[in-house]
Motif scaffolding. Structure first.
Motif, short mmCIF file in Angstrom:
data_model
loop_
_atom_site.label_atom_id
_atom_site.label_comp_id
_atom_site.label_asym_id
_atom_site.label_seq_id
_atom_site.Cartn_x
_atom_site.Cartn_y
_atom_site.Cartn_z
N ILE A 139 0.91 -1.10 0.18
CA ILE A 139 -0.74 -0.15 -0.04
C ILE A 139 1.02 1.57 -0.37
N LEU A 140 0.59 1.94 -1.26
CA LEU A 140 1.42 3.66 -1.29
C LEU A 140 0.70 4.92 -0.82
N ASP A 141 1.57 5.75 -0.48
CA ASP A 141 1.13 7.26 0.34
C ASP A 141 1.03 7.40 -1.37
N TYR A 177 -5.04 5.86 -1.11
CA TYR A 177 -3.85 4.72 -1.48
C TYR A 177 -3.68 4.16 -2.91
N LEU A 178 -2.97 4.16 -2.91
CA LEU A 178 -3.02 2.99 -4.27
C LEU A 178 -2.44 1.91 -3.99
N VAL A 209 -6.55 2.69 -6.58
CA VAL A 209 -6.26 3.69 -5.76
C VAL A 209 -7.82 2.96 -4.72
N LEU A 210 -7.22 3.57 -3.56
CA LEU A 210 -8.26 3.58 -2.81
C LEU A 210 -8.47 5.12 -1.29
N VAL A 211 -10.19 5.23 -1.75
CA VAL A 211 -9.75 6.38 -0.95
C VAL A 211 -10.11 7.22 0.36
#
Lengths: 383, 529
Positions: free
Chosen positions: B23-25, B51-52, B66-68
């Motif tokens: 998980i990347l910011d 986040y990706l 991509v999640l917000v």
């Protein structure tokens, strides 16, 4: 003299590099010396010395590792000649990559590497390679075939040398082998090959962070165009430049774990280009040993394809960051893909169709990361 | 902080396999790395933001989403993959290559056969095929399951009229999946690719990450896997082996020591375990450890062939180390030299590009890179992957198949379907003419019938076609043919083929004695005897 750089601070860890580029083989096909009875189809090469010099250039100009700054570079080239430092133009005579010179330079390199446990050892070879036993490469020195009675004494037994390097203190070790790994039929008839181990292995096999990166898979060829840098070394340098890095605590780090993976990805991507021979590197990397800390974020290639592909001819693309257009990808006519090179970041890709034949109502979010980013954007055809 | 409940969904075939998720910011820094089991809901705590999610499948495929995260509780369900062929989904998931694009289909390569070998009491022998086998109708690739006995090394041998004979070690599991497809590397050439995997989802996934070089993924999945391995009471040999290779690769001495203490004495039949043990010991320069490491390598030699190619590499390298160590001391280590010589032979015929040990040869101890054709010996367990071009084989196949089906007809001994015991079954089987015929014929074909039972076998089953077939499954050496004919004429014609086969095709040292015996005796007296 083959030491083109040496700057060692006492009691401090350093990176020590050993570079060998062999293109001249006097005893192989078209060579100047006494020909080997059976040269196994091996001929003169032009790419290795160019590739080795390019690698040395990159190391001298760019390698930065605060925990292990550059300590030394040993360089051997065949044909022998001069090496011109890229920074200040200083010239160094460079010896040929004969087995005798390789042994002497290796000993210097080994001893320096062995001096501090936090050292980083880098070994690079570009030239002819063979495998009698698949997976056990033999790297040919310039004078391979000089003595037909002891044919293999001027070939490096890479596997034994590698196992021998377990004796060396250097905690992080990298091996870049840019050579073919084929098994000519002539080799199959030879029962046992006794090539030269540059350091004899011992039964103590405690390893730190290691990366073994071969230009090609076992039994396969490694490619390079005449008088140009090889495909593998080109990808290796690009990855050291940042395409093989990952961001950790605001720094872009090239590590033993990531470098092999990304060199492989880059070569696999280029394999898809037309008229390109297939070349898949093989690597064996453990851990997170730091090789290089990038001084700036890497420039990452971006490929964007529109679906349907016909829409590309009518489109115009822009990359936005926080509402500002930062770049406009260009259409590559041969691949019908939109290409750009941008810094790693999160972008919005906006697709316009001035003639209104297609539309894309929403921007596409792109997270651009090394080694490259590929995106496909679906657009709607307007009736 | 926000809670994210993340579920990766997949079909039953890949359910509960662990997948490496990054998980990347928005600064492109990794804020979480974890192993998520497919179809299990996983709770992750993150700051609010965008986040990706990078899902790195063992095949190398990467799925990005991509999640917000906006509230306290967030839920995301991400589908992983959809395969058109469920049977192939597992192979696809772990990255076993097969070739859909080539113009060549597996069905276009004729006469591909396979058989099983097992290692028992330091010998390799051909086994009966464990299940009823039917020629597959699949044209593109052949996929099948194999049930295997526990705690035994097994090899699958595959060859063909134009396919080089190769052995593939079978994973130390009770079930494995085999996929045979046209070679990806040489699509225009009649070559095949064989992929073998077990159904142990956790271990196989870890192995795939290790092979693909994604060491970060292997570390995350492997850490979770090894913790379970070391602390749970139950275990399986496959998981232990992959876990051992993982720990060795990472150089995790502390957990390797625990692994050694827990498993080395429990799995004494698998060479890979001894090899991992040896390399663990070599990680310290201690005389006693080095001595024990040497013993472990020699023990591995006695246990057979390592299942994984990594094991073969470590075995070879280990023997090289000990040999060079002896040479450096101007000594000779005869045991190591002999072992090295043997392993060097395997090394030259090993396909090092495969994760599971694959090597070429006619028999596990008779190595050869270029042997093609149909086996003439040990055909007892041979089954066909693609139809044979030679018309004698379908009949053999049919007979074997019939016998398997009729295994209950002849009573207790036949019921275990062990052809070696067929001669013993004859006494009871004679009461039932049909069964005895079948048994005799089968025995003849299976080459298990002792010579002195061959004639009654032939007599009992008078369908010439069948026993002729049995006889001619072997080729007579040309110089023996006339002698065989001469001898055969003196006895009943119908005995000729079987007799000749037995006497000559096996190159028996007592062939001449047998000819004399058979020539002199009358059928009547023989049967009376």
């Amino acid at each position: 003299m083959t030491t083109i750089f040496e700057k060692i601070e006492k009691d401090k860890a350093h990176t020590h590099v050993f570079i060998i580029g062999v293109g001249k083989y006097p005893h192989l096909l078209n060579g100047e010396g006494t020909k080997l009875d059976n040269p196994m189809g091996l001929r003169q090469l032009t790419s290795p010395p160019i590739s080795a010099k390019a690698f040395a250039d990159w190391i001298l100009k760019n390698l930065y590792n605060p925990d292990a700054p550059l300590g030394s570079i040993e360089l051997l080239l065949s044909p022998a000649g001069e090496y011109v430092q890229p920074q200040d133009g200083e010239q160094f005579p460079v010896e040929g990559a004969t087995m005798e010179n390789i042994k002497t330079a290796f000993d210097r390199w080994y001893n320096r590497c062995n001096f501090h446990k936090n050292n980083v050892a880098i070994f690079y070879f570009c030239g002819h390679g063979l495998e009698k036993i698949v997976g056990y490469p033999l790297l040919l020195a310039e004078d391979f075939g000089k003595n037909q009675l002891r044919l293999w004494e001027n070939a490096i037994d890479f596997n034994s040398t590698y196992l021998g390097m377990a004796r060396c203190q250097a905690k992080t070790q990298c091996y870049f082998i840019d050579a073919c790994r084929q098994t000519p039929s002539e080799l199959q008839e030879i029962q046992e090959i006794r090539a030269t181990a540059l350091v004899h292995p011992s039964t103590s096999q405690k390893w730190g962070e290691v990366l073994k990166l071969f230009a090609t898979h076992t039994s396969q060829k490694a490619y390079g165009l005449n008088d140009q840098i090889t495909r593998f070394t080109d990808a290796l340098i690009n990855c050291l430049n940042g395409l093989g890095s990952e961001k950790q605590k605001k720094q872009w780090l090239v590590t033993t774990g990531k470098l092999g993976l990304n060199v492989t990805k880059i070569l696999e991507k280029s394999n898809k280009e037309p008229n390109t021979p297939q070349q898949k590197p093989e690597f064996n990397g453990t851990g997170i040993g730091i090789i290089h800390v990038c001084s700036k974020p890497p420039s990452v290639p971006v490929d964007i394809a529109l679906n349907p592909i016909e829409a590309s001819n009518f489109a115009k693309l822009s990359l936005f960051q926080t509402g500002t257009c930062v770049s406009e990808p260009q259409l590559d006519l041969s691949s019908q893909k939109w290409k750009d090179i941008v810094l790693p970041n999160v972008y919005s890709c906006r697709t316009y169709f001035p003639l209104s034949k297609y539309c894309n109502p929403e921007d596409t979010e792109m997270w651009v990361q090394p080694p490259y980013t590929e995106e496909e954007i679906e657009v709607i055809k307007l009736v | 902080m926000s809670k994210l409940f993340l579920t990766l969904t997949g079909t039953n075939t890949i359910s509960h396999a662990p997948v490496y998720v990054e998980i990347l910011d928005t600064d492109l820094e990794t804020v979480a790395e974890l192993a998520i089991l497919i179809n299990n809901k996983q709770k992750i705590q993150l700051e609010l933001g965008k986040y990706l999610i990078k899902i790195n499948l063992p095949s190398g495929k990467v799925i990005k989403k991509v999640l917000v995260l906006e509230g306290q509780l967030n839920e995301a369900v991400l589908p992983l993959m959809s395969s058109t062929n469920q049977r192939l989904e597992w192979h696809e998931f772990i990255g076993n290559t097969y070739n859909w694009n080539t113009e060549q289909e597996i069905s276009q390569i004729p006469s591909i056969w396979q058989r099983l070998w097992s290692y028992d009491k330091k010998n390799w022998k051909v086994e009966r095929w464990p299940t009823k086998w039917k020629l597959t109708q699949n044209k593109i690739a052949i996929s099948f399951s194999l049930e295997l006995p526990p705690n035994q090394l097994q090899l699958l041998q595959i060859g063909g009229a134009e396919i080089h004979w190769r052995f593939i070690a079978l994973p130390p599991e009770s079930n494995c999946e085999v996929l045979v497809s046209p070679s990806v590397n040489k699509p225009d050439f009649n070559d095949i690719n064989v992929a073998v995997t077990s159904n142990n989802r956790e271990a196989e996934t870890l192995l795939s990450y290790l092979i693909s070089g994604n060491i970060r993924a292997a570390k995350v999945v492997g850490d979770w896997f090894v913790e379970k391995l070391l602390f749970e009471k139950s275990f399986n040999a496959l998981g232990v082996t992959i876990g051992g290779y993982f720990l060795l690769k990472l150089g995790d001495d502390e957990r390797l020591a625990k692994w050694i203490n827990k498993f080395v004495n429990l799995i004494q039949w698998l060479p890979d375990i001894s090899i991992i043990h040896s390399w663990f010991l070599l990680r310290e320069d201690d005389v006693a450890r080095v001595k024990l490491a040497r013993s472990c390598l020699l023990e591995a030699m006695k246990q057979g062939i390592p299942v994984y190619t990594e094991g073969m590499r470590l075995l070879f390298d280990g023997l090289l180390l000990f040999n060079q160590d002896a040479l450096a001391r101007h000594e000779q280590d005869v045991e190591i030299e002999q072992a090295l010589e043997l392993i060097r032979n395997y090394a030259t015929v090993t396909d090092w590009s495969k994760p599971i040990m694959t090597f070429y040869g006619t028999a596990p101890e008779s190595l050869s890179l270029r042997n093609t054709g149909i086996p003439e010996k040990d055909t007892i367990g041979l089954v066909w992957l693609t139809p044979p071009t030679d018309d004698k084989w379908p009949l053999v196949q049919e007979i074997f198949s019939q016998t398997v089906e009729s295994r209950n007809l002849s009573g207790a001994i036949l019921s275990n379907a062990n052809l070696i015991k067929l001669p013993e079954a004859l006494a009871s089987a004679r009461k039932n003419q049909g069964v005895s015929n079948l048994a005799y014929t089968l025995s003849t074909l299976a080459e298990e019938l002792p010579p002195d039972l061959l004639l009654p076998a032939v007599s009992a089953f008078r369908k010439n076609r069948v026993y002729t077939l049995g006889a001619f499954t072997k080729k007579l050496p040309p110089d023996s043919l006339s002698e065989a004919l001469s001898a055969a004429r003196k006895i009943k014609t119908e005995h000729y083929h079987a007799f000749a086969r037995n006497a000559f095709t096996e190159k028996r040292s007592d062939s001449h004695a047998l000819i004399d015996k058979l020539s002199k005796m009358s059928n009547k007296s023989y049967f009376a005897a």
